[in-house]
Design an enzyme around this catalytic site. Structure first.
Site, PDB file in Angstrom:
ATOM      1  N   ARG A 183      33.416  35.692  41.075  1.00  0.00           N
ATOM      2  CA  ARG A 183      33.793  34.277  40.966  1.00  0.00           C
ATOM      3  C   ARG A 183      33.004  33.412  41.933  1.00  0.00           C
ATOM      4  NH1 ARG A 183      39.680  34.039  42.229  1.00  0.00           N
ATOM      5  NH2 ARG A 183      39.052  35.736  43.567  1.00  0.00           N
TER       6      ARG A 183
ATOM      7  N   ASN B  66      40.333  35.018  37.965  1.00  0.00           N
ATOM      8  CA  ASN B  66      40.647  36.383  37.587  1.00  0.00           C
ATOM      9  C   ASN B  66      41.715  36.380  36.510  1.00  0.00           C
ATOM     10  OD1 ASN B  66      38.887  37.589  39.402  1.00  0.00           O
ATOM     11  ND2 ASN B  66      40.426  37.810  40.990  1.00  0.00           N
TER      12      ASN B  66
END
Length: 90
Positions: free
Chosen positions: A19, A37
């Protein structure tokens, strides 16, 4: 012309700076959106901006950071308004 895409990335993509790396790439490409996530172990990315920049991000998402292993990438169209402003890690 602004467009947007939603990506679902599967593989070893949590706990490997996926990320954060996505945020860095998106910022470099001038994209808005987010990376988060998913409960099943994948990552969802929504990116909005110029189509060429989204394509460039898609190419990076197929590889991810060095520690990641991408097994599958799904891309669907999204509404640019969903992206908000800036690019966030959620």
């Amino acid at each position: 012309m602004s467009s947007a895409a939603r990506f679902i990335i599967e593989g070893r993509v949590q706990g490997v700076s996926f990320r954060a790396g996505t945020r860095e790439q998106a910022a470099r490409l001038g994209l808005r959106g987010f990376a988060r996530n998913l409960p099943g172990g994948g990552v969802e990315v929504l990116a909005a901006g110029e189509p060429e920049a989204i394509d460039a991000l898609a190419a990076w998402l197929r590889r991810g950071p060095r520690q990641a292993r991408v097994d599958a990438l799904e891309r669907t169209d999204a509404a640019p308004a969903e992206a908000g402003s800036g690019f966030q890690v959620r």
